[in-house]
Design a protein around this motif. Structure first.
Motif, short mmCIF file in Angstrom:
data_model
loop_
_atom_site.label_atom_id
_atom_site.label_comp_id
_atom_site.label_asym_id
_atom_site.label_seq_id
_atom_site.Cartn_x
_atom_site.Cartn_y
_atom_site.Cartn_z
N LEU A 1 -7.07 1.02 21.39
CA LEU A 1 -6.75 1.36 19.99
C LEU A 1 -6.80 2.86 19.75
O LEU A 1 -6.87 3.31 18.61
CB LEU A 1 -7.75 0.66 19.05
N HIS B 1 -4.50 5.02 19.91
CA HIS B 1 -3.35 5.56 19.19
C HIS B 1 -3.54 5.53 17.67
O HIS B 1 -2.79 6.17 16.93
CB HIS B 1 -2.08 4.77 19.56
N LEU B 2 -4.56 4.80 17.20
CA LEU B 2 -4.80 4.73 15.76
C LEU B 2 -5.82 5.75 15.27
O LEU B 2 -6.03 5.89 14.07
CB LEU B 2 -5.30 3.33 15.38
N PHE C 1 -3.81 -0.82 9.58
CA PHE C 1 -3.17 0.46 9.87
C PHE C 1 -1.70 0.17 10.15
O PHE C 1 -1.36 -0.38 11.22
CB PHE C 1 -3.83 1.12 11.08
N ALA D 1 -9.50 6.36 10.76
CA ALA D 1 -10.02 5.98 12.07
C ALA D 1 -10.62 7.21 12.75
O ALA D 1 -9.92 8.21 12.98
CB ALA D 1 -8.94 5.37 12.93
N GLY E 1 -5.87 3.93 7.07
CA GLY E 1 -5.61 2.52 6.84
C GLY E 1 -6.23 2.06 5.53
O GLY E 1 -6.88 2.83 4.81
N GLN F 1 -5.50 8.09 12.06
CA GLN F 1 -4.61 7.52 11.07
C GLN F 1 -5.41 6.95 9.89
O GLN F 1 -6.59 6.64 10.00
CB GLN F 1 -3.74 6.43 11.69
N GLU G 1 -0.74 -3.17 11.86
CA GLU G 1 -1.81 -3.68 12.72
C GLU G 1 -3.07 -3.96 11.90
O GLU G 1 -3.55 -3.08 11.16
CB GLU G 1 -2.13 -2.69 13.84
#
Length: 721
Positions: A664, A666-667, A686, A708, A672, A670, A689
């Motif tokens: 995870l 890549h999140l 997010f 995140a 959410g 970011q 996802e």
């Protein structure tokens, strides 16, 4: 005689004048003698009649009345025999049988009863055929709200025999008019009040009306209903009964008899089985609980005469009040007798006030300074309590309140008309009927000191009912044929006392909390869970038996442990379940160590530090158990196998590798939206996802924006934006 001889010498030539003067002096002496007799209070006795009258109860009641007659002298003025009619526990006056009531009513109107004046006293309502008994008495006295009537309430039809019986009994005494007596029995009867003082049936009313003898009339009973009247109406509205009285003291005052004569004579009323318990030393909650358990056990084994021997300096006011309430709640068939042989000081002196009878030895000490002194507010509270007890036991409370209140002034008063004497403070005096008729004779209290009396003084002042040297003398008064049983302290009582000891209770509490914390760090249910259950079982059982804990405390504790378990195993974090469960556990422990929820009296305030000590024990147990689990358990061969150990470096690396299967990263960075409350765990979305997240700050509301911060295997560490 010398004066008469001198008078004859002075009037030697006037024999006729001398005879006239002699007759005049004789008449004056006779009148003076009558007045001297009138100054002496009329003797009286009271017999209680429990309703309903059914089976063979009329025979037992007649025997009680005959015994009372034997105890009353055959003198003029006639002694007063008071028949107190009161519904028994679990019974109704409506169920009285006609034949039994009629037999008893005819006995009351017999020649044998003519040497006493019979008075029916109705402190509560009397209905059904028991109405025949007041009709058979010469005088009726009622409480204002008590009712008399509805004699035929259980009859489907009224026979001529019943009508004639009611007419016969009512006509013999004329306590109530015949028309009213019959209207209480028969729904078809009407009663009219004619010319204010005449009460006639509907048929007689029509005759008087035709004869033109009706000047003023009023229908007081209509056809289709049974006549029933309150004491207030019979006295104030219709002037048909002589007096109203709400208590034994008022009854004695109305009849001008000593209220001590109205004490019930139980000596031959039933077969007595006596037991003796002792209240000695300082009064504590545990002591009182033990005493009440012994009384309960003896009563369960058919004891019906409980002798409580008191020799105590006083103590816990809450325990004293609990004992007094317990004694007052004893069933009607159980009689409690307080026996003071030594010294009953401070609030130990007021315990006899709650018993059915008070007996003292001549040299006993009642009242005075002792083991507990009430504050100003405490004296107000205990005074209000004694007023309630006095109303139930039909006793005057002033002198008893003065035994615990050094500022209360109590004096002896004499009634100007009847000559009766009584002890009053100003508050109780003002509650009497016509307080202006009472004149003060002597103050019996000393300012600034609680009232202290010897047994002899208490008896002379009518605070005690009898004088006795020991329990055997008391039992002899009741005609006890068997031995007086004395409860023996068994190993079970001793075990209960040991478990209720504060030191042992604290020990169980400490070990129980420690074992519970240890169990929560171990897989499954093991030895620590067993130890915790045993310790808490002993703790709550001992507090339950000692009277400080109940089901509320047990439910609070179980509910608190459940909430904490939910917080640990179901909703990880430290949220509402954890806080609420911890508060419930602490509340259960505190409440289990005291008899009150919130302190209101000075004594309860003094108990607060003791209750708070339980909280410190709980906190200390948590700290010790955590230290024990971290530093000692891992080095103990058997215990270390029962605890969850943190993974070593290799196992931790393997766990991290398995968690990295879901990537995870890549999140990270970011933003959410939280899809549920994060406390701290939950879910967030997010983009498209939906992933598991844990809030870094411990809490975030649903719908909050989160960022995140770090990817940790299959979940993200986030923080509110």
């Amino acid at each position: 005689m010398r004066k008469l001889a001198l008078l004859q010498q002075v009037l030697p030539g006037s024999p006729r004048l001398f005879s006239i003067l002699l007759a005049l002096f004789g008449a004056i002496g006779f009148v003076s003698l009558l007045h001297a007799q009138d100054d002496e209070p009329r003797q009286a006795a009271r017999v209680r009649i429990s309703l309903p009258i059914a089976g063979s109860s009329d025979v037992a009641i007649q025997q009680s009345i005959e015994r009372a007659l034997q105890a009353l002298p055959d003198v003029e003025p006639r002694p007063v025999l008071i028949l107190e009619l009161r519904p028994g526990r679990g019974g109704s006056a409506d169920d009285s049988q006609f034949e039994r009531c009629l037999a008893l009513a005819r006995f009351l109107t017999s020649t044998e009863m003519s040497r006493v004046r019979t008075v029916a006293y109705l402190p509560e309502s009397v209905t059904g055929h028991a109405v025949l008994l007041p009709l058979a008495c010469e005088q009726i006295i009622m409480a204002p709200d008590a009712q008399l009537g509805d004699a035929g309430i259980k009859e489907k039809s009224i026979s001529e025999t019943m009508r004639k019986a009611y007419e016969e009994i009512a006509g013999f005494r004329n306590s109530l008019p015949q028309a009213i007596a019959v209207a209480m029995l028969d729904r078809q009867e009407q009663v009219f009040r004619v010319n204010d003082r005449q009460f006639v049936s509907g048929e007689k009313y029509e005759e008087l009306k035709k004869a033109g003898e009706v000047g003023k009339s009023e229908k007081i009973v209509s056809a289709g209903e049974l006549a029933i009247f309150t004491g207030r109406d019979l006295r104030l509205k219709y002037q048909l009964i002589s007096h109203l009285a709400e208590s034994q003291q008022q009854l004695a005052q109305q009849l001008e008899v000593p209220d001590v004569d109205l004490q019930l004579d139980y000596s031959l009323e039933r077969d007595w089985k006596a037991t003796q318990v002792k209240l000695s030393g300082a009064i504590t909650h545990n002591h009182v609980q033990q005493l009440m358990r012994m009384i309960q056990s003896e009563v369960a084994h058919q004891a019906n005469l409980v002798l409580i021997e008191i020799d105590s300096p006083g103590g816990d006011p809450v325990a004293v009040e609990s004992l007094m309430n317990y004694l007052m709640k004893q069933p009607d068939e159980v009689r409690t007798v307080a026996l003071v042989k030594g010294k009953a000081a401070s609030n130990a002196a007021i315990i006899p006030f709650a018993c059915d009878e008070i007996v003292v030895s001549t040299d006993a000490i009642l009242g005075g300074a002792g083991g507990y002194q009430y504050t100003e507010q405490g004296t107000v509270d205990v005074r209000n309590f004694l007023i309630q007890v006095g109303e139930k036991k039909q006793r005057r409370w002033s002198a008893w309140a003065a035994m615990v209140d050094p500022q209360l002034e109590v004096a002896n008063y004499r009634h100007k008309q009847s000559g009766l004497t009584a002890l009053f403070c100003q508050e109780e005096l003002q509650d009497q009927i016509a307080p202006e008729l009472w004149e003060q004779t002597a103050v019996i209290t000393v300012p600034g000191q609680p009232l202290e009396l010897t047994g002899g003084q208490a008896f002379d002042l009518r605070l005690a009912d009898a004088i006795a040297a020991d329990a055997t003398d008391v039992a002899r008064r009741y005609g006890v044929s068997g031995e007086i049983s004395q409860p023996v302290r068994t190993w079970a009582h001793q075990l209960i006392d040991a478990l209720a000891h504060p030191a042992l209770a604290w020990f169980f509490l400490f070990i129980g909390i420690s074992a519970l914390i240890m169990e929560m760090q171990a897989p499954g249910i093991g030895i620590f869970g067993f130890m915790s259950a045993v310790c808490f079982g002993f703790y709550f059982w001992s507090q339950f038996l000692s009277g400080t804990a109940g089901w509320l405390e047990v439910l609070l504790f179980v509910g608190g442990v459940g909430c904490v378990a939910i917080e640990i195993f179901v909703l990880p974090g430290f949220g509402i379940f954890g806080l609420g469960g911890g508060a419930m556990i602490l509340a259960s422990v505190v409440l289990a160590s005291q008899t009150f929820i919130w302190p209101q009296t000075d004594y309860q305030m003094a108990q607060v530090p003791y209750s708070l000590a339980n909280i410190f024990i709980v906190m200390a147990a948590i700290a010790v158990s955590l230290m024990f689990a971290k530093h000692i358990v891992p080095h103990v061969p058997y215990l270390r196998d029962s605890m969850l150990q943190p993974p070593d470096e290799e196992a931790a690396e393997e766990q991290h590798r398995r968690e990295m299967i879901v990537d995870l990263t890549h999140l990270v960075g970011q933003t959410g939206i939280a899809q549920s409350q994060l406390v701290p765990g939950g879910k967030a979305k997010f983009g498209r996802e939906l992933v598991n997240v844990t809030c870094e700050t411990g809490f975030a509301p649903r719908g909050a924006e989160v960022i995140a911060v770090e990817a940790r295997g299959n979940y993200l560490l986030v923080k509110p934006k």
